[in-house]
Write an enzyme that holds these catalytic residues in place. Structure first.
Site, PDB file in Angstrom:
ATOM      1  N   PHE A 130       0.842  -1.195   0.000  1.00  0.00           N
ATOM      2  CA  PHE A 130       0.000   0.000   0.000  1.00  0.00           C
ATOM      3  C   PHE A 130       0.886   1.257   0.000  1.00  0.00           C
ATOM      4  O   PHE A 130       1.906   1.289   0.685  1.00  0.00           O
ATOM      5  CB  PHE A 130      -0.878  -0.047   1.249  1.00  0.00           C
ATOM      6  CG  PHE A 130      -2.005   0.929   1.259  1.00  0.00           C
ATOM      7  CD1 PHE A 130      -3.200   0.637   0.626  1.00  0.00           C
ATOM      8  CD2 PHE A 130      -1.868   2.140   1.915  1.00  0.00           C
ATOM      9  CE1 PHE A 130      -4.251   1.537   0.652  1.00  0.00           C
ATOM     10  CE2 PHE A 130      -2.923   3.050   1.934  1.00  0.00           C
ATOM     11  CZ  PHE A 130      -4.123   2.745   1.303  1.00  0.00           C
ATOM     12  N   ASP A 207       1.427  -5.222   8.559  1.00  0.00           N
ATOM     13  CA  ASP A 207       0.280  -4.344   8.356  1.00  0.00           C
ATOM     14  C   ASP A 207      -0.956  -5.234   8.229  1.00  0.00           C
ATOM     15  O   ASP A 207      -1.027  -6.069   7.327  1.00  0.00           O
ATOM     16  CB  ASP A 207       0.479  -3.499   7.092  1.00  0.00           C
ATOM     17  CG  ASP A 207      -0.635  -2.488   6.902  1.00  0.00           C
ATOM     18  OD1 ASP A 207      -1.798  -2.831   7.186  1.00  0.00           O
ATOM     19  OD2 ASP A 207      -0.353  -1.364   6.442  1.00  0.00           O
ATOM     20  N   TYR A 232     -11.351   0.962  10.580  1.00  0.00           N
ATOM     21  CA  TYR A 232     -12.545   1.401   9.829  1.00  0.00           C
ATOM     22  C   TYR A 232     -12.881   0.467   8.676  1.00  0.00           C
ATOM     23  O   TYR A 232     -13.837   0.699   7.960  1.00  0.00           O
ATOM     24  CB  TYR A 232     -12.392   2.840   9.320  1.00  0.00           C
ATOM     25  CG  TYR A 232     -11.119   3.132   8.557  1.00  0.00           C
ATOM     26  CD1 TYR A 232     -10.991   2.777   7.218  1.00  0.00           C
ATOM     27  CD2 TYR A 232     -10.051   3.770   9.169  1.00  0.00           C
ATOM     28  CE1 TYR A 232      -9.828   3.040   6.524  1.00  0.00           C
ATOM     29  CE2 TYR A 232      -8.887   4.042   8.485  1.00  0.00           C
ATOM     30  CZ  TYR A 232      -8.778   3.674   7.159  1.00  0.00           C
ATOM     31  OH  TYR A 232      -7.623   3.936   6.477  1.00  0.00           O
ATOM     32  N   LYS A 233     -12.071  -0.601   8.482  1.00  0.00           N
ATOM     33  CA  LYS A 233     -12.365  -1.564   7.426  1.00  0.00           C
ATOM     34  C   LYS A 233     -13.254  -2.670   8.000  1.00  0.00           C
ATOM     35  O   LYS A 233     -14.415  -2.420   8.280  1.00  0.00           O
ATOM     36  CB  LYS A 233     -11.054  -2.046   6.818  1.00  0.00           C
ATOM     37  CG  LYS A 233     -10.372  -0.882   6.058  1.00  0.00           C
ATOM     38  CD  LYS A 233      -8.976  -1.148   5.561  1.00  0.00           C
ATOM     39  CE  LYS A 233      -8.478   0.079   4.791  1.00  0.00           C
ATOM     40  NZ  LYS A 233      -7.040   0.037   4.498  1.00  0.00           N
ATOM     41  N   ARG A 381     -12.446  -4.208  -6.882  1.00  0.00           N
ATOM     42  CA  ARG A 381     -12.348  -5.093  -5.721  1.00  0.00           C
ATOM     43  C   ARG A 381     -13.746  -5.361  -5.209  1.00  0.00           C
ATOM     44  O   ARG A 381     -14.540  -4.434  -5.048  1.00  0.00           O
ATOM     45  CB  ARG A 381     -11.546  -4.423  -4.588  1.00  0.00           C
ATOM     46  CG  ARG A 381     -10.062  -4.383  -4.824  1.00  0.00           C
ATOM     47  CD  ARG A 381      -9.332  -3.972  -3.563  1.00  0.00           C
ATOM     48  NE  ARG A 381      -9.899  -2.772  -2.935  1.00  0.00           N
ATOM     49  CZ  ARG A 381      -9.307  -2.116  -1.958  1.00  0.00           C
ATOM     50  NH1 ARG A 381      -8.149  -2.537  -1.462  1.00  0.00           N
ATOM     51  NH2 ARG A 381      -9.861  -1.039  -1.437  1.00  0.00           N
TER      52      ARG A 381
HETATM   53  C1  PLP Z   1      -6.268   1.177   4.360  1.00  0.00           C
HETATM   54  C2  PLP Z   1      -4.794   0.993   4.496  1.00  0.00           C
HETATM   55  C3  PLP Z   1      -3.997   1.973   5.083  1.00  0.00           C
HETATM   56  C4  PLP Z   1      -4.616   3.292   5.475  1.00  0.00           C
HETATM   57  O1  PLP Z   1      -3.844   4.067   6.316  1.00  0.00           O
HETATM   58  P1  PLP Z   1      -4.507   5.370   6.970  1.00  0.00           P
HETATM   59  O2  PLP Z   1      -3.423   6.023   7.690  1.00  0.00           O
HETATM   60  O3  PLP Z   1      -5.654   4.918   7.810  1.00  0.00           O
HETATM   61  O4  PLP Z   1      -5.021   6.219   5.843  1.00  0.00           O
HETATM   62  C5  PLP Z   1      -2.653   1.699   5.254  1.00  0.00           C
HETATM   63  N1  PLP Z   1      -2.099   0.528   4.863  1.00  0.00           N
HETATM   64  C6  PLP Z   1      -2.862  -0.446   4.276  1.00  0.00           C
HETATM   65  C7  PLP Z   1      -2.236  -1.743   3.857  1.00  0.00           C
HETATM   66  C8  PLP Z   1      -4.215  -0.225   4.069  1.00  0.00           C
HETATM   67  O5  PLP Z   1      -4.972  -1.162   3.488  1.00  0.00           O
END
Ligand code: PLP
Length: 407
Positions: A130, A207, A232-233, A381
């Site tokens: 990401f 992560d 939040y996911k 997705r």
């Molecule tokens: C959704 C996601 C993030 C989001 O990070 P935020 O700081 O909450 O914006 C980071 N890493 C991964 C792998 C994600 O899927």
């Protein structure tokens, strides 16, 4: 009977046999939405969140006022962290907190991790991770004069222990990987990879954004050093709800995060001249936690705890397996590519499909109340949040993709 009719019959049979189906009604109605397939980006609110938020504002904040800090909020980042750890991470208490955003927490843990491995000058990260993970790792490398070493795994199957073994060495300070790939949904072999990294004397940071709340884990048993993830996911904490971070107890006291705010100090209220870190997990905190944003995820944790993460994973697998069958029947004939593995054991809670027309298709679907997730340039997705998504809803979404492609 058409392919769609056969699939509808199958979907209804699966829904009728689904032991978690009664929870579908626990989520708030979204008028006009016929298929929500983006629970991996933003989970739906539970139906009782407005009422709980109102009670919080009226009672905990409005009536108890600042007394609530002493009565409950001071300990909330640790208490909620312990709940996430117990319900979803397979981790004992005292090693997990809730704070900041995932991005900020990644910075804190990556910076702390490299400082804890002096003399080592490489951070290993996957090239397809990401963006925020890559950007922050590269930023820390810049800041500390280190080098980023990239892993280039197979896109469909994701990063393997062999991939990692081929790049780690006595120069590696830290390895940063996603448990579930945000694009393909590939599920990494966390115990094997963690072992490879630790055998090289490096620290392992996972992560968990796309796995927490969907895939069971055993962070303690697997020897994971550090982990961070979104709430939040699949934990349905609401937009911008804070991240969680795990730091194994063995590292408390020698892996120290770099943002030295008062909340990480040994005595928060000593107001002393200098920062002295607290010995426990609270050291990962920097400032006042976002208490209001910690409300919604608690109801979701209740649901996951009641059913158990293993049951949630079982539902997740029937959903993604069914989505792959529906893809085969309805979308493969139209030239849509499957960008996820067919092996449920190596897949998280979403699948990704690809077609050149998907940018247009997604715009039309969103306008029609069918909501998947578009990934530039040509990916859709299908994020199938186990507690809030039915097989029939999944099929409605896939049929809408087919219909939009045929327009
Ligand atoms: C959704 C996601 C993030 C989001 O990070 P935020 O700081 O909450 O914006 C980071 N890493 C991964 C792998 C994600 O899927």
């Amino acid at each position: 009977m058409t392919d769609a009719d056969v699939l509808f019959t199958e979907a209804r049979t699966l829904d009728a046999a689904d032991p978690l189906a009664h929870h579908l009604a626990a989520f708030a109605d979204a008028p006009g939405v016929t298929a929500y397939l983006d629970g991996n980006s933003l989970g739906r609110p539970l139906r009782d969140v407005p009422e709980k938020a109102a009670a919080f504002i009226r009672d905990d904040w409005g009536t108890r006022l600042i007394r609530s800090w002493d009565e409950q909020w001071m300990e909330l980042p640790m208490r909620l962290g312990d709940r996430i750890a117990r319900v979803t991470l397979g981790a004992a208490a005292g090693q997990t907190i809730v704070a900041d955003s995932t991005s900020v927490m990644l910075y804190k843990l990556i910076r702390a991790g490299v400082a804890a491995r002096p003399g080592r000058d490489e951070i290993v990260i996957e090239a397809g991770n990401f963006p925020t993970d890559r950007f922050i790792a590269a930023g820390v490398a810049n800041e500390t004069g280190m080098t980023v070493r990239w892993v280039q795994p197979d896109e469909l199957t994701g990063v393997s222990a062999d991939d990692v073994a081929s790049v780690v060495s006595e120069r590696t300070a830290l390895v940063v990987l996603s448990h579930v790939d945000y694009r393909s949904g590939a599920l990494a072999d966390m115990p094997s990879i963690t072992r490879v990294v630790k055998d090289a004397g490096a620290l392992m940071l996972w992560d968990l954004c796309h796995s927490v709340g969907a895939v069971p884990m055993h962070l303690d048993d697997w020897g994971v050093d550090m982990a961070v993830g979104c709430t939040y996911k699949y934990l349905n904490g609401g937009p911008g709800s804070p991240a969680f971070a795990y730091l194994a107890a063995e590292h408390h006291g020698d892996v120290l995060q770099p943002i030295h705010g008062w909340w990480g100090a040994a005595d928060i209220f000593a107001m002393g001249p200098e920062y002295a870190p607290v010995a426990g997990i609270r050291q990962l905190l920097s400032g006042t936690p976002p208490v209001l944003s910690m409300l919604a995820m608690q109801g979701m944790l209740d649901l996951i705890e009641a059913e158990g993460i293993t049951a949630v994973r079982a539902k997740s697998i029937t959903l993604t397996d069914f989505a792959v069958r529906a893809y085969d029947a309805l979308l493969a004939p139209l030239g849509v590519r499957l960008l996820s593995t067919r092996s449920a054991a190596h897949r998280g809670g979403h699948i990704t499909i690809g077609h050149d027309a998907f940018q247009r298709v997604t715009q039309e679907l969103w306008a029609d109340g069918v909501i998947p997730d578009f990934r530039f340039p040509d990916g859709i997705r299908l994020g199938l949040s186990p507690l809030s998504t039915s097989h029939e809803e999944t099929l409605r979404g896939i049929l809408a993709v087919r219909d939009a492609l045929q327009r």
